[in-house]
Design a protein around this motif. Structure first.
Motif, mmCIF file in Angstrom:
data_model
loop_
_atom_site.group_PDB
_atom_site.id
_atom_site.type_symbol
_atom_site.label_atom_id
_atom_site.label_comp_id
_atom_site.label_asym_id
_atom_site.label_seq_id
_atom_site.Cartn_x
_atom_site.Cartn_y
_atom_site.Cartn_z
ATOM 1 N N UNK A 175 7.642 1.347 -5.295
ATOM 2 C CA UNK A 175 7.879 0.247 -4.402
ATOM 3 C C UNK A 175 8.013 -1.000 -5.111
ATOM 4 N N UNK A 176 7.057 -1.154 -6.001
ATOM 5 C CA UNK A 176 6.862 -2.173 -6.949
ATOM 6 C C UNK A 176 8.187 -2.541 -7.819
ATOM 7 N N UNK A 177 8.501 -1.113 -8.516
ATOM 8 C CA UNK A 177 9.711 -1.086 -9.216
ATOM 9 C C UNK A 177 11.067 -1.333 -8.638
ATOM 10 N N UNK A 178 11.109 -1.143 -7.104
ATOM 11 C CA UNK A 178 12.336 -1.396 -6.361
ATOM 12 C C UNK A 178 12.397 -2.575 -5.884
ATOM 13 N N UNK A 179 11.531 -3.403 -6.125
ATOM 14 C CA UNK A 179 11.158 -4.964 -5.683
ATOM 15 C C UNK A 179 10.755 -4.961 -4.204
ATOM 16 N N UNK A 180 10.376 -4.028 -3.701
ATOM 17 C CA UNK A 180 10.083 -3.791 -2.352
ATOM 18 C C UNK A 180 8.515 -4.270 -2.284
ATOM 19 N N UNK A 181 8.123 -5.591 -2.492
ATOM 20 C CA UNK A 181 6.919 -6.326 -2.702
ATOM 21 C C UNK A 181 5.986 -6.021 -1.372
ATOM 22 N N UNK A 182 6.521 -5.896 -0.166
ATOM 23 C CA UNK A 182 5.812 -5.852 0.947
ATOM 24 C C UNK A 182 5.150 -4.463 0.980
ATOM 25 N N UNK A 183 6.046 -3.455 0.625
ATOM 26 C CA UNK A 183 5.538 -1.983 0.716
ATOM 27 C C UNK A 183 4.765 -1.762 -0.093
ATOM 28 N N UNK A 184 5.101 -2.476 -1.408
ATOM 29 C CA UNK A 184 3.934 -2.124 -2.418
ATOM 30 C C UNK A 184 2.732 -2.575 -2.181
ATOM 31 N N UNK A 185 2.588 -3.911 -1.589
ATOM 32 C CA UNK A 185 1.382 -4.413 -1.171
ATOM 33 C C UNK A 185 0.500 -3.523 -0.464
ATOM 34 N N UNK A 186 1.227 -3.087 0.685
ATOM 35 C CA UNK A 186 0.526 -2.477 1.659
ATOM 36 C C UNK A 186 0.185 -1.014 1.028
ATOM 37 N N UNK A 187 0.904 -0.314 0.383
ATOM 38 C CA UNK A 187 0.383 0.916 -0.329
ATOM 39 C C UNK A 187 -0.621 0.629 -1.277
ATOM 40 N N UNK A 188 -0.685 -0.305 -2.086
ATOM 41 C CA UNK A 188 -1.553 -0.813 -3.190
ATOM 42 C C UNK A 188 -2.983 -1.097 -2.352
ATOM 43 N N UNK A 189 -2.963 -1.803 -1.244
ATOM 44 C CA UNK A 189 -3.911 -2.056 -0.675
ATOM 45 C C UNK A 189 -4.591 -0.881 0.082
ATOM 46 N N UNK A 190 -3.989 -0.059 0.413
ATOM 47 C CA UNK A 190 -4.395 1.221 0.867
ATOM 48 C C UNK A 190 -5.202 2.180 0.087
ATOM 49 N N UNK A 191 -4.728 2.163 -1.151
ATOM 50 C CA UNK A 191 -5.395 2.770 -2.285
ATOM 51 C C UNK A 191 -6.844 2.024 -2.601
ATOM 52 N N UNK A 192 -6.723 0.717 -2.612
ATOM 53 C CA UNK A 192 -7.810 -0.184 -3.251
ATOM 54 C C UNK A 192 -8.964 0.029 -1.974
ATOM 55 N N UNK A 193 -8.475 0.226 -0.844
ATOM 56 C CA UNK A 193 -9.596 0.217 0.159
ATOM 57 C C UNK A 193 -9.903 1.390 0.671
ATOM 58 N N UNK A 194 -9.429 2.423 -0.006
ATOM 59 C CA UNK A 194 -9.586 3.824 0.512
ATOM 60 C C UNK A 194 -10.879 4.437 0.004
ATOM 61 N N UNK A 195 -11.587 3.732 -0.899
ATOM 62 C CA UNK A 195 -12.918 4.298 -1.283
ATOM 63 C C UNK A 195 -12.849 5.203 -2.183
ATOM 64 N N UNK A 196 -11.706 5.390 -2.905
ATOM 65 C CA UNK A 196 -11.622 6.315 -4.005
ATOM 66 C C UNK A 196 -12.636 6.477 -4.982
ATOM 67 N N UNK A 197 -13.076 7.703 -5.319
ATOM 68 C CA UNK A 197 -14.327 7.718 -6.364
ATOM 69 C C UNK A 197 -13.930 7.468 -7.747
ATOM 70 N N UNK A 198 -12.456 7.619 -7.943
ATOM 71 C CA UNK A 198 -11.737 7.553 -9.205
ATOM 72 C C UNK A 198 -11.497 6.129 -9.870
ATOM 73 N N UNK A 199 -12.401 5.735 -10.599
ATOM 74 C CA UNK A 199 -12.361 4.530 -11.084
ATOM 75 C C UNK A 199 -11.190 3.943 -11.877
ATOM 76 N N UNK A 200 -10.442 5.222 -12.402
ATOM 77 C CA UNK A 200 -9.138 4.725 -13.479
ATOM 78 C C UNK A 200 -8.137 4.403 -12.302
ATOM 79 N N UNK A 201 -7.899 5.256 -11.317
ATOM 80 C CA UNK A 201 -6.965 4.814 -10.467
ATOM 81 C C UNK A 201 -7.090 3.635 -9.610
#
Length: 474
Positions: A391-417
């Motif tokens: 989404x970021x590469x397509x310059x769809x910043x709103x969607x990119x922000x939404x998807x990235x926030x979902x990852x950051x707030x998901x509580x993923x235990x994988x520190x690299x991602x």
């Protein structure tokens, strides 16, 4: 006198008919009648006519204790006949009645046999606790010591302790039996080893199995002993010794019923060590040598699993080498296989990345969306990151922000991602003109991320570019 003649000639039926003609028989005649029923019952028993034997013993018992020996032994032999007819509860009842009558010394010759046979009948009913009492009473008989039956009784006593999970007592009796001269010494040693294993005394178990293998060279349990040595070696984390033991079964006891199982466990051991080719070779041997066994079916299933896993493991190499179309074809081939959830996610992400390289974005996005539903796995977290990156590469910043926030707030235990998600967030903020906030994200991550990988490099590159950009603006 006529009855005595009939009895001597074993014409029991005619003798009983003669007695039946007497309206008021004396006690002496009734005793003779009881003895005739008893003798006829024994004769039927010897001729393996067990039901007819029981009928005669029933008649003898109905007359009570007029003739004590016939009365008592009728219970014993009726118990024997019932045992042969698999009426074990009735047999137990008869043996126990004979034992009670024998307390007065009516028939000491069968006393030990009654305890012994009662123990066996109780084992048939799975009443092992009561069987323990019977076999204990049997081996306590001085007349039985030194006989093969005595050793057998001790082994059955040990078996009952084993079935009731009294492993220490079982071990002790197996050990005692193993020290006695008997044709069952191999069984005693083998079972003693098993009891040691159940108590997690693995070193002692191995020593006992070695003793059995060296002293009972003609035993039919040698293949079992080698199989158990292999299994115990695995419990001791000695895969090399396990392989050697399993191989002994295949090399020296190939016709044993347990050889197919030993082969399967040998293959599994190779596979767990990562020696896939050796595992496949053994599995193929099982399929060829033992085609009609359960082990052959297991081997076929495991071979298929190994092949599937090899295909899955080949996907990262195909991607790294740029064979994107071959990767996609392999992925499509694997769709019909039953694979682990984590492997399925891994396959989806790699296939999606290959589709992106082949300019088939919509197919890639669909796979990433499916894989991103579970971010507790490495592949799921990567999928969520890639969706945001696209989404970021397509310059769809709103969607990119939404998807990235979902990852950051998901509580993923994988520190690299998670770190990649934070870096991407700084990229999004920077493109939105929030340079200061973007740099703060990076600096915070730089201070707290300690794993040795490419994260620090990615941070340094962006901060350096930011400094250069600020310098040029000044």
């Amino acid at each position: 006198y006529l009855v005595e003649v009939y009895s001597t000639t074993r014409n029991y039926e005619v003798a009983l008919q003669s007695i039946a003609k007497i309206k008021n028989p004396s006690n002496t005649l009734l005793k003779a009648k009881q003895n005739l029923h008893y003798q006829w019952g024994v004769q039927h028993y010897l001729n393996t006519l067990y039901q007819k034997a029981i009928e005669q013993f029933d008649q003898s018992i109905k007359l009570g204790s007029l003739e004590p020996i016939s009365y008592a032994e009728s219970f014993f032999w009726r118990g024997e006949a019932r045992y042969h007819l698999e009426k074990y509860a009735g047999a137990v009842s008869d043996y126990q009645m004979f034992i009670r009558l024998n307390q007065k010394g009516i028939q000491p010759g069968l006393f030990a046999a009654a305890h012994y046979n009662c123990g066996y009948a109780l084992m048939k009913t799975e009443d092992y606790s009561s069987a323990i009492n019977s076999f204990n009473s049997y081996i306590a008989q001085p007349s039985e010591q030194g006989t093969e039956s005595y050793v057998d009784g001790m082994l059955r006593l040990a078996d009952c302790y084993y079935y009731t999970r009294q492993f220490t007592s079982a071990e002790n009796y197996y050990h005692t039996a193993s020290t006695l001269e008997s044709k069952q010494q191999d069984y005693a040693l083998y079972q003693e080893a098993l009891m040691l294993g159940l108590q997690k005394k693995y070193d002692q178990k191995q020593q006992k199995l070695d003793e059995m293998l060296s002293t009972c060279t003609g035993s039919t349990l040698l293949a079992d002993a080698w199989l158990d040595k292999g299994r115990t070696s695995l419990l001791q984390n000695d895969a090399k010794a396990a392989i050697s033991s399993f191989q002994q079964v295949l090399d020296n006891y190939a016709e044993s019923p347990i050889a197919p199982q030993a082969a399967v466990e040998l293959a599994m051991t190779y596979n767990n060590l990562g020696q896939t080719q050796a595992a496949q070779k053994v599995y193929q041997l099982v399929a060829e040598r033992y085609p009609d066994t359960d082990a052959a079916q297991t081997a076929a299933e495991d071979l298929k699993t190994l092949y599937t896993q090899q295909l899955i493991n080949s996907l990262p190499d195909l991607y790294a080498e740029g064979h994107y179309r071959q990767l996609v074809e392999t992925y499509l081939q694997l769709q019909s296989e039953n694979v682990d959830f984590r492997d399925a996610q891994k396959m989806q992400v790699l296939a999606a990345k290959a589709y992106l390289q082949l300019d088939e974005k919509q197919t890639a996005l669909k796979l990433l969306q499916e894989a991103s539903n579970e971010t507790r796995t490495t592949s799921g977290s990567e999928a969520r990151f890639l969706l945001a990156q696209i989404a970021f590469d397509d310059n769809d910043l709103e969607n990119a922000m939404k998807l990235d926030n979902e990852l950051i707030q998901s509580g993923t235990p994988h520190q690299y991602w998670l770190a990649r998600g934070i870096i991407l967030m700084s990229d999004i903020l920077r493109r939105q003109g929030e340079t200061f906030t973007a740099d703060e994200y990076l600096k915070s991550l730089q201070q707290n991320y300690t794993t040795q990988d490419d994260i620090q490099t990615l941070i340094s590159e962006r901060l350096s570019q930011s400094e250069q950009s600020e310098g040029s603006e000044q």
